[in-house]
Enzyme design. Structure first.
Site: not given
Length: 321
Positions: A67, A138-139, A160, A221-222, A226
């Site tokens: 991807k 969105h996620q 949030n 966290t990716d 982060k």
């Protein structure tokens, strides 16, 4: 080569199909039948964007691919586009020839939500009734929909950074007939399951915000640097992940490991729980934490499922490449 455009994917893939594909590939990873390639993840120095590649090979499912994509934080405000943009490419493992190009935006949202849902299925207490959401973008809406299918939840609580976005998840709760309550972060102590899905570089959820017996899915966290939760929280928990190498380098565990609060050997692949080689949660009072870093094999699994459905429904576009 087959092309499945982004516009057609919503009519092809379901949450259940994404869940099944992700659960199966996690099990294949833990058994050694599938592996991920090292992640390339870079800051472009343009539009504040992060861009990279995730790929892998599943010998059992004969899936090979990658991807390509990333995060453009200005897309929504400037262009009316979602901030995450990606495309999945599949290849024939016997010849190396490209077999498919698949729109990856919706698939990324579905597979990320499926991963946390798989962790809830296998690690949350059976009697979990309150789910907490940290993040309302969105996620987060995909995350909540998938999670609500895993336990008979009775209430949703949410926090949030930008409270004006909380109606996004309140709407999902209402659709499911559940009560919703906005809380401050210490209020997360009421939750039996917590999903954190932000793009933060500083922790919001602290160790003392979480009650015994809670399952936490850290899904944002990716990237190196982060962080969504306090490192001390991982020291309190039994930690699971999709891919251990990613967990300690670009996932939530990177900070706890760097501070000496967690060892690489302490982290368990979620696929081992699915396979039955690890017991998973060991008591109703144990805190469990899933570090969902996002692996290329997840993307390949859901993309391959979409290609099969597109062919079946006559929606795949064939080109001579």
């Amino acid at each position: 080569m087959l092309i499945v455009p982004e516009r057609d994917i919503a009519d092809l893939i379901t949450r259940k199909a994404a869940f099944d594909a992700v659960e199966k590939v996690f099990a294949a990873m833990a058994s050694g039948a599938a592996y991920n390639f090292p992640v390339v993840r870079e800051s472009l120095g343009h539009e504040d964007a992060l861009y990279g590649f995730k790929g892998g090979f599943d010998r059992a499912g004969l899936m090979l691919g990658l991807k390509a994509g990333g995060y453009w934080p200005n897309n929504l405000e400037k262009r009316g586009l979602i901030n995450h943009q990606s495309t999945v490419f599949l290849f024939d493992p016997d010849t190396g020839k490209p077999t498919a190009m698949v729109g990856g935006n919706l698939l990324t949202a579905l597979r990320t939500a499926a991963a946390s849902a798989v962790s809830i299925k296998h690690l949350a207490r059976p009697d979990a009734s309150v789910i907490g959401m940290i993040g309302a973008g969105h996620q987060a809406t995909f995350q909540l929909r998938a999670a609500l299918e895993q336990r008979p939840f009775k209430k949703v609580i949410g926090w949030n950074y930008h409270p004006e976005m909380l109606p996004n998840i309140e709407k999902i709760a209402a659709e499911a007939g559940l009560r919703f309550e906005a809380v401050d972060l210490p209020g997360m102590g009421e939750a039996d399951v917590i999903i954190s899905i932000t793009s933060a570089f500083a922790p919001s959820l602290m160790a003392d915000h979480v009650s015994s017996g809670t399952h936490i899915a850290c899904m944002g966290t990716d990237t190196k640097g982060k962080q969504e939760v306090e490192a001390a929280l991982l020291a309190r928990a039994r930690v699971f992940t999709d891919e251990v190498t990613q967990s300690i380098t670009i996932g939530e565990a990177q900070h706890a490991v760097a501070q000496g609060l967690l060892a690489e050997s302490d982290i368990v692949r979620l696929g081992s729980v699915i396979n039955g080689s690890d017991q998973g949660r060991t008591s109703d009072t144990q805190i469990t934490l899933f570090d969902g870093t996002g692996v290329g094999l997840q993307d390949l699994a859901v993309a391959a499922a979409v290609v099969d459905l597109a062919v079946e429904n006559g929606l795949a576009i064939e080109v001579d490449f």
